[in-house]
Design an enzyme around this catalytic site. Sequence first.
Site, PDB file in Angstrom:
ATOM      1  N   TYR A  65       0.830  -1.218   0.000  1.00  0.00           N
ATOM      2  CA  TYR A  65       0.000   0.000   0.000  1.00  0.00           C
ATOM      3  C   TYR A  65       0.861   1.263   0.000  1.00  0.00           C
ATOM      4  CZ  TYR A  65      -4.190  -2.722   0.139  1.00  0.00           C
ATOM      5  OH  TYR A  65      -5.187  -3.595  -0.226  1.00  0.00           O
ATOM      6  N   ARG A  68       1.578   2.002  -3.542  1.00  0.00           N
ATOM      7  CA  ARG A  68       0.394   2.583  -4.185  1.00  0.00           C
ATOM      8  C   ARG A  68       0.183   4.033  -3.717  1.00  0.00           C
ATOM      9  NH1 ARG A  68      -4.664  -1.232  -4.311  1.00  0.00           N
ATOM     10  NH2 ARG A  68      -5.296   0.321  -5.839  1.00  0.00           N
ATOM     11  N   ASN A 101     -13.398   3.254  -5.810  1.00  0.00           N
ATOM     12  CA  ASN A 101     -11.962   3.541  -5.892  1.00  0.00           C
ATOM     13  C   ASN A 101     -11.419   4.059  -4.569  1.00  0.00           C
ATOM     14  OD1 ASN A 101     -12.320   2.854  -8.512  1.00  0.00           O
ATOM     15  ND2 ASN A 101     -12.341   4.956  -9.291  1.00  0.00           N
ATOM     16  N   HIS A 118     -15.104   1.340  -0.705  1.00  0.00           N
ATOM     17  CA  HIS A 118     -13.982   0.412  -0.473  1.00  0.00           C
ATOM     18  C   HIS A 118     -12.830   1.084   0.277  1.00  0.00           C
ATOM     19  CE1 HIS A 118     -15.387  -2.483  -3.927  1.00  0.00           C
ATOM     20  NE2 HIS A 118     -16.120  -2.567  -2.841  1.00  0.00           N
ATOM     21  N   CYS A 126      -6.603   2.002  13.120  1.00  0.00           N
ATOM     22  CA  CYS A 126      -6.043   0.986  14.004  1.00  0.00           C
ATOM     23  C   CYS A 126      -6.711  -0.353  13.688  1.00  0.00           C
ATOM     24  CB  CYS A 126      -6.285   1.364  15.466  1.00  0.00           C
ATOM     25  SG  CYS A 126      -5.566   0.126  16.590  1.00  0.00           S
ATOM     26  N   SER A 185     -16.425  -3.089 -13.874  1.00  0.00           N
ATOM     27  CA  SER A 185     -16.638  -4.325 -14.647  1.00  0.00           C
ATOM     28  C   SER A 185     -17.885  -5.095 -14.219  1.00  0.00           C
ATOM     29  CB  SER A 185     -15.411  -5.225 -14.523  1.00  0.00           C
ATOM     30  OG  SER A 185     -15.198  -5.528 -13.161  1.00  0.00           O
ATOM     31  N   LEU A 211     -15.454   1.276 -21.222  1.00  0.00           N
ATOM     32  CA  LEU A 211     -14.795   0.789 -22.434  1.00  0.00           C
ATOM     33  C   LEU A 211     -15.491  -0.421 -23.036  1.00  0.00           C
ATOM     34  CD1 LEU A 211     -10.906   0.708 -22.236  1.00  0.00           C
ATOM     35  CD2 LEU A 211     -12.414   2.162 -23.606  1.00  0.00           C
TER      36      LEU A 211
HETATM   37  P1  OAD Z   1     -12.459  -3.264 -12.661  1.00  0.00           P
HETATM   38  O1  OAD Z   1     -10.987  -3.160 -12.793  1.00  0.00           O
HETATM   39  O2  OAD Z   1     -13.052  -4.585 -12.336  1.00  0.00           O
HETATM   40  O3  OAD Z   1     -13.126  -2.795 -14.015  1.00  0.00           O
HETATM   41  C1  OAD Z   1     -12.708  -1.641 -14.660  1.00  0.00           C
HETATM   42  C2  OAD Z   1     -13.570  -1.424 -15.874  1.00  0.00           C
HETATM   43  O4  OAD Z   1     -13.240  -0.163 -16.416  1.00  0.00           O
HETATM   44  C3  OAD Z   1     -13.366  -2.473 -16.978  1.00  0.00           C
HETATM   45  O5  OAD Z   1     -14.615  -2.979 -17.349  1.00  0.00           O
HETATM   46  C4  OAD Z   1     -12.732  -1.668 -18.104  1.00  0.00           C
HETATM   47  O6  OAD Z   1     -13.206  -2.064 -19.374  1.00  0.00           O
HETATM   48  C5  OAD Z   1     -13.207  -0.265 -17.825  1.00  0.00           C
HETATM   49  N1  OAD Z   1     -12.318   0.797 -18.335  1.00  0.00           N
HETATM   50  C6  OAD Z   1     -10.973   0.766 -18.551  1.00  0.00           C
HETATM   51  N2  OAD Z   1     -10.534   1.948 -19.013  1.00  0.00           N
HETATM   52  C7  OAD Z   1     -11.609   2.767 -19.077  1.00  0.00           C
HETATM   53  C8  OAD Z   1     -11.810   4.138 -19.484  1.00  0.00           C
HETATM   54  N3  OAD Z   1     -10.816   4.917 -19.901  1.00  0.00           N
HETATM   55  N4  OAD Z   1     -13.064   4.643 -19.412  1.00  0.00           N
HETATM   56  C9  OAD Z   1     -14.103   3.860 -18.979  1.00  0.00           C
HETATM   57  N5  OAD Z   1     -13.975   2.576 -18.602  1.00  0.00           N
HETATM   58  C10 OAD Z   1     -12.757   2.031 -18.655  1.00  0.00           C
HETATM   59  O7  OAD Z   1     -12.891  -2.132 -11.638  1.00  0.00           O
HETATM   60  P2  OAD Z   1     -14.052  -2.108 -10.567  1.00  0.00           P
HETATM   61  O8  OAD Z   1     -15.314  -2.654 -11.139  1.00  0.00           O
HETATM   62  O9  OAD Z   1     -14.044  -0.760  -9.985  1.00  0.00           O
HETATM   63  O10 OAD Z   1     -12.142  -3.932  -4.735  1.00  0.00           O
HETATM   64  O11 OAD Z   1     -13.493  -3.136  -9.498  1.00  0.00           O
HETATM   65  C11 OAD Z   1     -14.220  -3.318  -8.347  1.00  0.00           C
HETATM   66  C12 OAD Z   1     -13.348  -3.734  -7.225  1.00  0.00           C
HETATM   67  O12 OAD Z   1     -12.517  -4.836  -7.580  1.00  0.00           O
HETATM   68  C13 OAD Z   1     -12.324  -2.715  -6.772  1.00  0.00           C
HETATM   69  O13 OAD Z   1     -12.888  -1.670  -6.034  1.00  0.00           O
HETATM   70  C14 OAD Z   1     -11.432  -3.559  -5.932  1.00  0.00           C
HETATM   71  C15 OAD Z   1     -11.278  -4.745  -6.848  1.00  0.00           C
HETATM   72  O14 OAD Z   1     -11.052  -5.959  -6.266  1.00  0.00           O
HETATM   73  C16 OAD Z   1     -11.527  -3.961  -3.558  1.00  0.00           C
HETATM   74  O15 OAD Z   1     -10.376  -3.617  -3.437  1.00  0.00           O
HETATM   75  C17 OAD Z   1     -12.383  -4.436  -2.437  1.00  0.00           C
END
Ligand code: OAD
Length: 239
Positions: A65, A68, A101, A118, A126, A185, A211
């Site tokens: 982390y 990041r 995010n 999240h 803590c 996604s 996308l």
């Molecule tokens: P994902 O990484 O699962 O999905 C990202 C989506 O964004 C994909 O469908 C891509 O096609 C799309 N994408 C990429 N570039 C893009 C752009 N320029 N404009 C629009 N869309 C674009 O992300 P999340 O669904 O946010 O959880 O993931 C959910 C959770 O999975 C995260 O919060 C994290 C992870 O495990 C935890 O950490 C608990």
Amino acid sequence: MLTGAGISAESGVRTFRGAGGAGSAGDGRSPQGGASIALWYEHRLEDVATPEGFERDPQLVWRFYSERRKLAASVQPNPAHLALAKLEERIGERLFLCTQNVDALHEKAGSREVLHMHGQLLATRCSKCDRAPFRDPSAYESPPRCDCGALLRPHVVWFGEMPFGLAQIYRALEACDLFVSVGSSGAVYPAAGFVSHLRHLGRARCVYVGLERPENAHSFDECRLGKAGELLPSLFRID
Ligand code: OAD
């Protein structure tokens, strides 16, 4: 409004799934559910994004982390984040902005009310006592400790943990007439289930912007495919 990793992609933050994603398909369906073995930013998800991983090796988790956090300091919001900040300026609290995010790009763009379901990368809490989470951009080589003696941990939701603010989110869904999900996604619950909940309520129009078609595409009225930074400003007629 629900935002996911895709909204930050044009700012240079890697998504978890989809083209250029940092993880691989099937890396756990739910923050509360079981996580399977998968790579997550070149680490096993179990090692860096679960409470068990933190218990086993807090130093690895803090290094992960901290890296990041260092990257987060250099990224800037893109036109999609800016459009949502302007939308809030225009319609105030009629906009409910919930993000999956952990980055602070919505805030950097000027958004004032953001629910980070999240958690937040730049916050620490803590692992034992009820001291309030605090803003913390520090990078640590070894795990820091709280005044109570227990280990401090990143204020993020790991797999197997409950997301923040669910009661508030479901209240907002009940009152919602337009739901827009951006760059998510549709693979991680409970966020992936918000749209089917709205479908069941039958009052809101549901639009996906991203996308590619998300896994829960069938529940949306409309999917607008393209980059968030290009589509969002025109969707909300923001110049
Ligand atoms: P994902 O990484 O699962 O999905 C990202 C989506 O964004 C994909 O469908 C891509 O096609 C799309 N994408 C990429 N570039 C893009 C752009 N320029 N404009 C629009 N869309 C674009 O992300 P999340 O669904 O946010 O959880 O993931 C959910 C959770 O999975 C995260 O919060 C994290 C992870 O495990 C935890 O950490 C608990």
